[in-house]
Design a protein around this motif. Sequence first.
Motif, PDB file in Angstrom:
ATOM      1  N   ARG B 208       0.739  -1.303  -0.035  1.00 32.05           N
ATOM      2  CA  ARG B 208      -0.023   0.016  -0.022  1.00 32.05           C
ATOM      3  C   ARG B 208       0.870   1.241  -0.045  1.00 32.05           C
ATOM      4  O   ARG B 208       0.374   2.404  -0.203  1.00 32.05           O
ATOM      5  N   LYS B 223     -13.055   9.957   1.627  1.00 33.33           N
ATOM      6  CA  LYS B 223     -12.459   8.979   0.518  1.00 33.33           C
ATOM      7  C   LYS B 223     -12.477   9.621  -0.553  1.00 33.33           C
ATOM      8  O   LYS B 223     -13.383  10.042  -1.442  1.00 33.33           O
ATOM      9  N   GLU B 239      -7.027   7.660  -1.269  1.00 34.63           N
ATOM     10  CA  GLU B 239      -7.512   6.471  -1.972  1.00 34.63           C
ATOM     11  C   GLU B 239      -8.200   5.410  -0.821  1.00 34.63           C
ATOM     12  O   GLU B 239      -9.284   4.812  -1.083  1.00 34.63           O
ATOM     13  N   GLU B 240      -7.886   5.656   0.183  1.00 38.26           N
ATOM     14  CA  GLU B 240      -8.552   4.894   1.429  1.00 38.26           C
ATOM     15  C   GLU B 240      -8.331   5.460   2.493  1.00 38.26           C
ATOM     16  O   GLU B 240      -7.448   5.937   3.077  1.00 38.26           O
ATOM     17  N   PRO B 250     -11.766   0.464   6.758  1.00 36.29           N
ATOM     18  CA  PRO B 250     -11.924   1.494   5.894  1.00 36.29           C
ATOM     19  C   PRO B 250     -13.135   2.207   6.153  1.00 36.29           C
ATOM     20  O   PRO B 250     -14.272   1.621   6.771  1.00 36.29           O
ATOM     21  N   LYS B 252     -15.881   6.187   5.216  1.00 34.31           N
ATOM     22  CA  LYS B 252     -16.132   7.068   4.118  1.00 34.31           C
ATOM     23  C   LYS B 252     -15.484   8.444   4.398  1.00 34.31           C
ATOM     24  O   LYS B 252     -15.200   9.285   3.655  1.00 34.31           O
TER      25      LYS B 252
END
Lengths: 382, 601
Positions: B208, B223, B239-240, B250, B252
Amino acid sequence: MAGIYIHVPFCSQRCSYCDFYFVTTAKSYAPYMRALQQEIAFLGHTYGSREKIDTIYIGGGTPSLLHGDDVTLILASLAEHFDTSEVTEITFELNPEDYSDEYLRYLKHAGVTRLSIGVQSFFDSDLQFMNRSHRSQESEAVIIAARQCGFDNFSVDLIFGLPDQPTEYWAANLEKAVELGVPHLSTYGLTIEEKTPLHKQIQLGKVVPVRDDEAAELYRFTMTYLQNAGYDHYETSSFSLPSYRSRHNQGYWHHRNYLGFGPSSHSFWWAGLPARRWANVRNLKRWQALLEGRHSPVELREKLDLETLGNEYIMLRIRTSEGLDLAELEHTYGLSLYDERIVELAWLESEGLIRPIRNDLVQLTDDGKLLTDMVTSKLVTG
Amino acid sequence: MSSYQSRIRNFCIIAHIDHGKSTLADRLLEATGTLSERELHAQVLDSMDLERERGITIKSHAIRMNYSSADGEEYTLNLIDTPGHVDFSYEVSRALNACEGAVLVVDAAQGIEAQTISNLYLAVENDLEIIPVLNKVDLPGARPDVVAQSIENLIGEKAEDVLRISAKTGEGVQQLLDQIVARIPPPSGDPDAPLKALVFDSVFNTYRGAIAYVRIFDGTLKKGDAMKFMSNRKEYDAEEIGVLRMNMEPTKTLRAGEVGYIIGSVKDVRDTRVGDTITLIADPASESISGFREVKPMVFSGFFPTSTDDFEDLRASLDKLQLNDASLTYEPETSVALGFGFRVGFLGLLHMEIVQERLDREFGLDIITTVPNVKYEVEHKDGSVVSVDNPNNMPGVGDIEQIREPFVKAEIITPSEYIGGLMTLCQERRGTYINTTYLDTERANLEYELPLSEIVFDFYDKLKTISRGFASFDYEFTKFRSSDLVRLEVMINGDPVDALSTIVHRDKAYEMGRKLVKKLKELIPRQMFEVALQAAIGSRVIARETVKAMRKDVTAKCYGGDISRKRKLLEKQKEGKKRMKQVGSVEVPQEAFLAVLSMND
């Protein structure tokens, strides 16, 4: 042809420098004798028919503490389980205090061909320092007696580099041996081994070891003196008059197979790769018990590949007067020092530690002999 | 304050090594049901092996817990773990900055230690609510009343109010959770303002890239938002994003007051610097969160592979370590004695030791490290100033106007009976006394100003010996100051050995030179020829020893049939030889290059 070594682990008292395996408290040798015969039968079963026996060496410890009958028994037992028909040398280690004409005649009769006599010094102060159990007059008397009893072939051990030993004493020891016509001499520089009383004394500051330049001078003197007296310096610590070399010891330096019997004894067998070395337990009781229970008394086992064997060959052969045969090293061990150690060889020669190489032989000069271990470490590979 | 913020508590734990921080963290995870006892493989927060072994936290981490308090409300507790060692005080300060409160854990037997105090002061400076607790109250040697009193003296919390817990048995942990909720203020910050996210840690993940651990101060990150790092203006997409539980979860959004992580295909961990502020490109914050600085190494050492073939491996390994450790610096260095290697910069001695050990353990590299030194400021006669982190780069004596060295303010906390011995030690190390204060009837805080160079080696060991292990010590850099320093050189048979050069105070040069050549004499084996060992300042030799030539080296007897023993000796010797380095024609064992470190043995 293979060699046989029998370790007799009994001593009457402890020499201050000795780190061989021994006991001073045995009341009876009978259990040892039983176990030894057992071991001879075991190994005879496996190896008896593989190779004929050439030399036998009974060492210790103090083999001369054994009764003459026991010596006969050992040799008979070996004859029963191995092919000893072509044995050319049977050496027996004898301590001066144990000799008597009768005992010597008995040994002769039993088949012993060569004696190795633990004289160490002809001076009482030296013997006391080493905690030897004999006196100086016995040192001399045993040599005369041995010869009278028919032993022309014998060796005398002498130790140099004792702390506080006056230089003249060492010279006098060599002179005495030469004067007595001793055909073979093993002269050992005193080595301070760990876990010995001497090591302890040094740690406590009670004894100051000789400096290495002093020890070097003594060794150099020894070489010069004995070479002038007609002795052949055929291995680091071994000097002999012509035709009196120890065949058995030469076997060790030539990678000949040998089998060891008795606690702490070592064996080597090379019949195809890997070759093997193994060693028995260093404990009399355990060795006896294992054999009685029909178990193997071996505690260390090693497998040796060709490179390891090659390095052993370098280490052992550099100690001999024949020297290290680079051609043999290459064709038997696959190790070419011309390829791998040419810089080192050139350096050793320029430093005067080895002679110019001729016929592929690397031979130490007297200067080189003083630094044998250093030279070895330059040549081994890996 | 938004309503979701009232149910967030961000806090950290301040404790000395072994005082039970990790065990307490485990209990909190358990009590909040974040993980069950079965999942709890001892001290989960310390995820590096080295950390678990040493019981210290090298890198900080964070974890989010849910807690239903007595008032029936559901709270989100973010525990931000901090490194416990002075070498990482900057990282600690950033982690503290991300919190509103701190749990101060003190071992009820051992009392307050110097490191605890440094970190506590940092916490106070950051306006954190401090909840002191006495840990290990169940142990036989515990002196809770005395230690509670010293806590009162230090921060004013009434001794009788100090919570007494046992992280081991779990006693008092529930009360602690209630206090965290009751006393630590919830975060503030406007979720609708421009984004300000503080990076308090970052880690590198092979798949990552760099992962930033952040605390959102203002604004909301969604996000996919386009974001930038304010210190270097590097731009990435989020991206995350998510929160940190036992795994990364994860989400939002991350809103003001929350703690979480951001992944944005950041290739280099040096782009996610601790202390930096992340904002949105579309609606950037006008200024960054204060306190960011570039971490500068304080201690330097030459790292050389024992086998010259390993140079490229060493470089690759240092590259890999740097991915996760932005404070590690290195550049190639060549030594006549040791060959090709690197000059490596560290935050401090522990940091250096950790890097050394990781090279050994994780990469199987065998290295020689030269004696650590500090960075000097050298002012030339013409007024120009250079920074020197390698004794061999010291300009010639004639060009030097003055040399300045870094000084630190040191705090030593000790039982009062050792004050005398410790003052003598500080005096010997060119220390200047500042002050003594008593924490309680038995313990004092001794303050000294010391040259950093005097504490980079063996100071800590000496301190522990003198105080029989009871004193603790911490320091912070104060300033560079002029000192009468000289370069001490060592020559072996006339060849200067660069790896043995050191910079020392003139008054100590003679003694040091004498000791150094004496130690070298012990360490350098006899050679075929005589070897002269000299210590010199400039061209003046101040000490000399001689290693006599080897005269005899021969094993008398080949031990009956015991060839193995002789061969093994030889093999051992051979191994030793491999570790030898050539200086001129002299073979020098590697330990000799560390002679300075072992001079007093």
